[in-house]
Design a protein around this motif. Structure first.
Motif, mmCIF file in Angstrom:
data_model
loop_
_atom_site.group_PDB
_atom_site.id
_atom_site.type_symbol
_atom_site.label_atom_id
_atom_site.label_comp_id
_atom_site.label_asym_id
_atom_site.label_seq_id
_atom_site.Cartn_x
_atom_site.Cartn_y
_atom_site.Cartn_z
ATOM 1 N N THR A 654 0.829 -1.206 0.000
ATOM 2 C CA THR A 654 0.000 0.000 0.000
ATOM 3 C C THR A 654 0.866 1.261 0.000
ATOM 4 O OG1 THR A 654 -1.686 -1.210 1.250
ATOM 5 C CG2 THR A 654 -1.885 1.184 1.206
ATOM 6 N N VAL A 655 1.919 1.245 0.800
ATOM 7 C CA VAL A 655 2.848 2.383 0.852
ATOM 8 C C VAL A 655 3.602 2.524 -0.467
ATOM 9 C CG1 VAL A 655 4.975 3.211 1.963
ATOM 10 C CG2 VAL A 655 3.112 2.309 3.348
ATOM 11 N N GLY A 656 3.882 1.376 -1.092
ATOM 12 C CA GLY A 656 4.695 1.349 -2.313
ATOM 13 C C GLY A 656 6.074 0.797 -1.988
ATOM 14 N N LEU A 657 6.438 -0.336 -2.583
ATOM 15 C CA LEU A 657 7.715 -0.968 -2.235
ATOM 16 C C LEU A 657 8.919 -0.072 -2.525
ATOM 17 C CD1 LEU A 657 7.204 -4.751 -3.127
ATOM 18 C CD2 LEU A 657 6.577 -3.466 -1.080
ATOM 19 N N PRO A 658 8.912 0.742 -3.612
ATOM 20 C CA PRO A 658 10.043 1.658 -3.805
ATOM 21 C C PRO A 658 10.217 2.628 -2.632
ATOM 22 C CG PRO A 658 8.802 1.455 -5.843
ATOM 23 C CD PRO A 658 7.990 0.771 -4.777
#
Length: 694
Positions: A654-658
């Motif tokens: 949800t946060v974004g893996l990058p």
């Protein structure tokens, strides 16, 4: 075909047959509309009965299609329901088994409904962060009244059809075959030329509607927590008295689609799918023979052993309970009885049930009664020497084919298995404390654990109502291996300049049931202290103390000693920030040359949660866990991770893996940073490829 068509007399019977629960995916919707059109064109059919199997009329939408093109593929469910309502021949729904969600909404589109008395009726969409999106919020109030419908929709509760007898929902409730009853009913409708009834044409009559709705808004608002769906359900039901039905149906559908895109619904749908996926184990064929578990042995009548015993008693499985001393055995039996009597006082059990469960226990101070048990779970002191004594004895006493399980939290299952001549029969069954309450069970698969031992254990977990997750062998398995990194991150924040109450407060605001320092005090700080000493001894190195060790050296083990990270007043569990702790922290920083700095709540959450994520990625890469969703289940059910965030791995998606990778690299670049902050290779790979864990 996912449905069958036949004509009985002058009635066309359309049977949904799409195992396991007639999920209303694109295939079944298409077949169903074609069957309806066939029945309407069939000159031999004057009426139509729509039914499912004895197990399920329909369990509702196919959740596997959520978020995919198939979910929007025509005919969508509202189109199908409209086709039923507009049918020129009478349509009677014959309901047995499960009739939930979209399945109930489909039945609400029929002109008449006949149900088996024990059919299970529900609109449980709120449990997935959604609301009924195909007319349920409009037709159900017209069928059973505003208040009853609102209660069902907001709670998602399941109600037996018999309880709804006498409402407009059911024209007949039968103890017999609902299909035969529905065919007879349909023939009567034709013979008597009864009008085709549509729920949409009814008015919701409730003179106290506004007062009730206002009361409900206050009540639902207070219990909804971080979830938007319950209040949205309420507002949609309220439209049934304030808007024309076509306008209300349009708003309902728009609101449903809006909820589908919320992170809360995504999280709940992820958990729903994860619980079903956890039971699918590579290399284990479905339907393979299982070992029969008729009697269980439990070693240790302490907190864990007693709780483990209760799980089996609750499922009606006899238990041989072993202790080394009569005093300990009596104390354990007394606690089990007290727990059951407390349940009886709350009305959850009868006095007779308490006695029935207690009668299933065979207490013993000797291993001899273990000769005929089918499974043994040991819950003895967490030390390999003690485990060795127990398993060598079990190997001598237990019959061939008995499953030998350890409740160890950390120790090597393969080494424990090596103490026996039957390593294929050995595995870990790691219950979480209190074992009679916590839903999680880590099933630890050793290198030599036989497939049927694993499959039997997973089936048994379901029988005792646990959520079972398979783990490979490593120190701490999935949950405790990750919690070690989480704890280290929290400890690092204390070193840097935070205080326990800030760290706990930030993580509890994030949604955790309890912060790491409160949790440490509850579990007992001496457990971690002993583990750190064990690991240092095994590695042959001197243990470098952390602040928690300094607390233990001062006799501060947590709630049980009245002081740990916090201070506790007698007979109370409220954590009170303690100047003594702050002084110990200040002294530790000074002794280690640390100049404290300001730490933000955002940094607290990032460091602690991303530490979990990073270690979870390593666990996945090593094959300790089969899938990211298994890790999420461990944290949701064993460690109080907030359900509305779906677990640490889904939260990272949800946060974004990058973004997770960037934060980890920043932490790793800090002077003196622990090497474990370096992003795990799998995490880096997924981020670079634009992929996610889930």
């Amino acid at each position: 075909m996912s449905s069958h068509y036949e004509v009985r007399g002058r009635t066309a019977v359309i049977t949904l047959d799409y195992p396991p629960i007639n999920g209303l995916g694109a295939t079944l919707r298409t077949d169903l509309l074609a069957a309806l059109d066939r029945a309407l064109a069939d000159n031999d059919a004057q009426s139509i009965v729509l039914t499912g199997t004895a197990r399920a009329f329909s369990g509702g939408a196919d959740v596997k299609e959520f978020g995919t093109a198939k979910a929007a593929q025509e005919p969508r469910l509202p189109v199908l329901i409209a086709a039923l309502e507009d049918a020129t021949k009478p349509v009677v729904a014959a309901i047995a088994g499960v009739c939930m969600g979209g399945g109930l909404e489909l039945a609400l589109g029929a002109h008449y409904r006949v149900a088996k008395a024990d059919a299970q009726i529900a609109l449980p969409e709120v449990k997935l962060g959604l609301l009924p999106g195909a007319g349920g919020t409009q037709r159900l109030p017209r069928a059973i009244g505003l208040e009853a419908a609102l209660n069902m929709i907001v709670s998602g509760a399941t109600v037996p059809a018999a309880k709804l007898k006498g409402t407009a929902l059911f024209d007949e409730v039968t103890e017999g075959d609902p299909v035969a009853a529905a065919v007879a009913f349909a023939e009567r409708v034709v013979a008597e030329k009864l009008p085709l009834k549509r729920l949409r044409d009814l008015k919701v009559k409730d003179p106290q509607a506004e007062a009730f709705l206002q009361f409900a808004r206050n009540t639902v608002g207070a219990m909804a927590g971080p979830y938007p769906a319950p209040l949205k359900c309420l507002e949609m039901v309220a439209l049934s008295i304030s808007k024309p039905i076509d306008e209300a149906l349009r708003i309902e559908r728009e609101t449903f689609m809006g909820l589908m895109n919320t992170p809360e619904s995504r999280a709940l749908r992820h958990v729903f799918a994860a619980e079903r996926a956890a039971g699918k184990i590579a290399g284990l064929p479905e339907g393979a023979p299982l070992r029969e578990i008729r009697k269980v042995g439990v070693i240790g009548a302490g907190t864990m052993g007693g709780g483990i015993t209760m799980n089996f008693l609750n499922a009606g499985i006899p238990v041989v309970l072993l202790e080394t001393k009569q005093e300990a055995l009596d104390k354990g039996l007394g606690i089990i009885r007290k727990n059951y009597e407390n349940s009886a006082k709350k009305g959850k059990l009868t006095a007779e049930q308490v006695e029935q469960r207690m009668a299933l226990i065979t207490p013993t101070l000797d291993y001899a009664p273990f000769a005929d048990v089918d499974l043994v779970v040991e819950a003895v002191f967490e030390h390999m020497d003690v485990k060795e004594q127990v398993f060598r004895k079990l190997d001598e006493v237990c019959k061939p084919g008995a499953i030998l399980a350890s409740n160890t939290s950390y120790l090597n299952i393969d080494k424990i298995a090596s103490f026996t001549k039957r390593p294929a029969d050995v595995l870990g069954l790691h219950f979480f404390s209190p074992a009679n309450v916590m839903r999680l069970l880590e099933v630890v698969r050793g290198a030599k654990t036989a497939p049927d031992v694993l499959a039997t254990s997973m089936a048994l977990a379901k029988k005792i109502k646990k959520i079972a997750v398979v783990s490979g062998v490593c120190d701490g398995f999935i949950g405790n291996r990750m919690i070690a990194r989480y704890g280290a991150a929290a400890q690092g924040l204390i070193n840097a300049g935070a205080l326990p109450q800030q760290v706990d407060g930030a993580l509890q605001k994030f949604g955790l049931a309890m912060g790491p320092f409160r949790m440490g005090d509850l579990a007992g700080l001496d457990i971690g202290w002993a583990t750190r000493k064990r690991k240092a001894a095994e590695a042959g190195v001197e243990m470098k103390p952390i602040v928690a060790d300094k607390l233990c050296e001062a006799g501060r083990f947590g709630q049980k000693t009245g002081a740990g990270w916090y201070r506790y007043e007698a007979a109370k569990r409220d954590p009170i920030p303690d100047p003594v702790t702050e002084q110990l922290i200040t002294e530790y920083r000074a002794a280690n040359g640390i100049t404290p700095r300001a730490v933000s709540d955002e940094e607290v959450v990032q460091r602690c949660i991303f530490a979990l994520v990073n270690e979870g990625a390593r666990i996945l890469e090593e094959g300790i866990a089969a899938r990211a969703s298994d890790i999420d289940l461990v944290y949701l059910n064993g460690y109080g991770f907030p359900a509305h965030r779906g677990g640490p791995m889904l939260y990272a998606d949800t946060v974004g893996l990058p973004n997770v990778v960037r934060a980890l690299k920043r932490f790793a670049a800090a002077p003196g940073a622990d090497p474990s902050w370096q992003p795990a290779p799998l995490l880096l790979k997924l981020a670079e490829e634009g992929k996610t864990f889930s």
